[in-house]
Design a protein around this motif. Structure first.
Motif, mmCIF file in Angstrom:
data_model
loop_
_atom_site.group_PDB
_atom_site.id
_atom_site.type_symbol
_atom_site.label_atom_id
_atom_site.label_comp_id
_atom_site.label_asym_id
_atom_site.label_seq_id
_atom_site.Cartn_x
_atom_site.Cartn_y
_atom_site.Cartn_z
ATOM 1 N N SER A 1 -85.550 -93.095 29.856
ATOM 2 C CA SER A 1 -84.883 -93.287 29.603
ATOM 3 C C SER A 1 -84.539 -94.158 27.924
ATOM 4 N N TYR A 2 -83.385 -94.132 27.246
ATOM 5 C CA TYR A 2 -83.883 -93.576 25.876
ATOM 6 C C TYR A 2 -83.007 -94.616 25.312
ATOM 7 N N PRO A 3 -83.249 -95.598 24.239
ATOM 8 C CA PRO A 3 -82.206 -96.916 23.884
ATOM 9 C C PRO A 3 -81.015 -96.205 23.816
ATOM 10 N N ASP A 4 -80.228 -96.821 23.832
ATOM 11 C CA ASP A 4 -78.885 -96.684 22.754
ATOM 12 C C ASP A 4 -78.119 -96.355 21.924
ATOM 13 N N GLU A 5 -78.325 -96.460 21.237
ATOM 14 C CA GLU A 5 -79.152 -95.647 19.700
ATOM 15 C C GLU A 5 -80.233 -94.849 19.320
ATOM 16 N N PHE A 6 -80.412 -94.658 20.717
ATOM 17 C CA PHE A 6 -80.904 -92.632 20.228
ATOM 18 C C PHE A 6 -80.348 -91.723 19.923
ATOM 19 N N ASP A 7 -80.729 -90.848 18.812
ATOM 20 C CA ASP A 7 -80.057 -89.725 18.740
ATOM 21 C C ASP A 7 -80.976 -88.239 18.592
ATOM 22 N N ILE A 8 -81.280 -87.689 19.117
ATOM 23 C CA ILE A 8 -82.003 -86.836 19.060
ATOM 24 C C ILE A 8 -81.612 -86.334 17.893
ATOM 25 N N ASP A 9 -80.519 -85.742 17.016
ATOM 26 C CA ASP A 9 -80.539 -84.895 16.522
ATOM 27 C C ASP A 9 -81.166 -85.145 15.307
ATOM 28 N N ASN A 10 -81.615 -86.333 14.787
ATOM 29 C CA ASN A 10 -82.205 -87.128 14.007
ATOM 30 C C ASN A 10 -83.315 -88.435 14.269
ATOM 31 N N TRP A 11 -83.670 -87.918 15.309
ATOM 32 C CA TRP A 11 -85.188 -88.648 15.916
ATOM 33 C C TRP A 11 -86.247 -87.359 15.432
#
Length: 592
Positions: A188-198
């Motif tokens: 699962s991923y946090p709501d604010e997770f952004d794969i493009d800027n991770w």
């Protein structure tokens, strides 16, 4: 060594004197909750109280530190169990902090053994320990979102808070949890997770904390470098990593890195019913499942107020002591592997161990994952026959003839061996005061000359009736840890011989009627046993239901690693492998 030094008899507990309670006023009060014990300490006075307990009252050994999330009350409680190495029961003290801003002082400066345990609470609960020398996650990776043992944290495959799940019982409408997960995986991923800027977290903070400077005492110029050993390395006994700082070939610092086998055992334990946890304890130190079962049984039986039948007590001790021999055979065999004697000594040790596993398989139905103990007794009695022999005769021959001969054989081949002595004597020395301060346990502690064995210091089951010695050595090096294990196997065989002579020929093996679910009375309990690797403890909190509200494992393999870096400093890389082997860890218990 005198008989008095070898055998520690538990004295009466030294109470917290009224003057000490009065000294701290409202900062220290008795925990008057129903089923609880010990003292509640204010955050501001925690360090002062701990110092008084250690220096004035003799509670020099901090065994266990853990947390409890009292979600409905908006607080997190940190629970400490301290003991006197002269023997006796625990002094339980605890601190309560606001759940939204949990901050309290670190006790590492008072009890260095709190180090890894405070890091685990920080990791699992988000409690910040001010003054901790290296407050980083320890089981999860840096950058992990959330704190898994908080009551409002849910795993990716979450179904319900407690078992049995409605999808399983009573209707049996089983579904695959991953089918409900939008990613189709256990993630699962946090709501604010952004794969493009991770950007993944790196190990820069780990490396920054290493002491890379040192002096080899010679004029030869050497380079400083950092070497990673593991987690995929045969000498680390599993998926375990040592980050080693070197000055030339000499270790200047070493940091253990763990968690690669972490599966949130304690969260699973809080989802399970009390009884469902029994087979899960098998998977901790999977070489010592019988002893794991026993420790958990004792913790829950304290809350239930259950008495164990006489024959069952003897069976429990028999299985626990056979487990000790089995474990030490394995530990010695693989210590020799670490020394470079690949497989041959290990096979000699494993040959004897297999006979013990025959008894486990015939009695419990499994050689390793035994799931044998129950609250109030054991699951099964000894079978009538084993390997076409009368079972009692088979066990009698094993403990009177075959095991003593196997131990003598290892002793004869290894104890005086020139290579064993040259590689082990004076290596990884752990002084007695440091062994106590770092909360080490088992052979690691007793090889440093501390005669602390729970079977004598705070006897459980029928150990107070049995004749055996607490095995100690005085040098605290790798060699003495090996010799202590040889000595302890002989004492365990002596215990097994007494059990086979004195066990009632008939009798109940279980109190009451077996139940699928048991409601355990409200309260807290800490049950501990002298496992082969040291003190194995279970801290359990019940709300009066069929599932534990809190389930914590005080794992000796985990806590004994706290002092690994200290023992390795000044040695060579090859020595670090041997020092780790002399601690005797199992990663299932380290990572949980």
């Amino acid at each position: 060594m005198s008989e008095e030094e070898r055998n520690v008899v538990a004295p009466e507990q030294v109470p917290v004197a009224d003057s000490i309670v009065a000294r701290f006023g409202n900062a220290l009060r008795t925990d008057d909750r129903d089923g609880y014990e010990g003292y509640v300490v204010s955050v501001e006075s925690l360090k002062d109280v701990a110092t008084v307990l250690r220096d004035e009252l003799g509670y020099d050994y901090l065994s266990s530190v853990t947390g409890v999330d009292y979600f409905d009350e908006g607080k997190i409680e940190v629970v400490y169990h301290a003991y006197q190495t002269s023997g006796g029961p625990a002094l339980n003290f605890k601190v309560q902090v606001d759940r939204e801003n949990p901050i309290l002082p670190s006790l590492v400066s008072v009890y260095p053994g709190a180090d890894f345990q405070e890091r685990e609470i920080f990791d699992m609960y988000g409690v910040s320990f001010e003054g901790h020398p290296n407050l980083r996650r320890i089981l999860m990776w840096d950058g992990f979102a959330g704190h898994p043992l908080r009551k409002d944290w849910q795993e990716a495959y979450f179904e319900e808070e407690n078992k049995p799940f409605d999808s399983r019982w009573p209707g049996g409408d089983v579904k695959r949890s991953e089918a409900e997960n939008r990613f189709g995986k256990n993630v699962s991923y946090p709501d604010e997770f952004d794969i493009d800027n991770w950007a993944p977290e790196d190990d820069s903070s780990l490396y920054a904390g290493l002491n890379k400077s040192g002096s080899n005492g010679k004029k030869l110029k050497t380079d400083s470098l950092v070497v990673n050993m593991g987690p995929q390395h045969p000498s680390t006994h599993g998926v375990f990593r040592m980050v080693v700082a070197l000055d030339g070939e000499t270790i200047t610092d070493l940091q253990p890195v763990m968690g690669y086998l972490h599966r949130n055992h304690e969260k699973i334990g809080e989802r399970n019913t009390f009884l469902q946890n029994m087979p899960y304890t098998d998977r901790l130190d999977y070489l010592s499942s019988m002893s794991n079962n026993l420790g958990y049984s004792l913790a829950v039986e304290k809350l239930m107020g259950v008495d164990v039948p006489e024959r069952a007590e003897y069976l429990r001790v028999l299985m626990a002591e056979l487990t000790r021999v089995s474990n030490h055979m394995w530990a010695i065999g693989f210590l020799l592997n670490d020394l470079g004697a690949f497989q041959t000594p290990a096979l000699y040790a494993i040959r004897a161990r297999e006979l013990i596993l025959d008894i486990f398989e015939a009695t419990a139905g499994s050689r390793m994952m035994c799931n044998y103990m129950r609250f109030g007794g054991v699951a099964r009695d000894l079978p009538d026959t084993l390997r076409d022999e009368n079972t009692v005769d088979f066990i009698g021959d094993l403990v009177n003839e075959r095991l003593p001969a196997a131990i003598d054989e290892l002793d004869r081949f290894l104890t005086g061996n020139e290579i064993v002595r040259s590689r082990c004597i004076g290596v990884g020395v752990l002084p007695a005061d440091k062994a106590i301060a770092y909360s080490t346990a088992g052979p690691l502690l007793r090889a440093s000359g501390v005669p602390y064995d729970l079977r004598r210091a705070e006897p459980y089951s029928i150990y107070d009736r049995l004749d055996f010695e607490v095995c100690t050595r005085s040098n605290g090096d790798v060699y003495d840890r090996y010799v202590v294990r040889i000595d302890e196997m002989r004492e365990s065989v002596k215990i097994c011989q007494q059990v086979m002579r004195e066990i009632p020929e008939e009798g109940e093996i279980f109190t009451g009627k077996p139940q699928y679910n048991v409601r355990v009375p409200k309260g807290e309990s800490y049950g501990r046993v002298e496992n082969p690797k040291g003190e194995l403890g279970y801290y359990v909190v019940s709300k009066g239901k069929t599932n534990p509200y809190r389930y914590h494992v005080r794992a000796p393999s985990f806590i004994n690693l706290t002092v690994l870096g200290e023992m390795c400093k000044g040695h060579k890389v090859a020595d670090a492998v041997v020092i780790l082997g002399s601690i005797d860890i199992v990663l299932g218990e380290v990572d949980r």
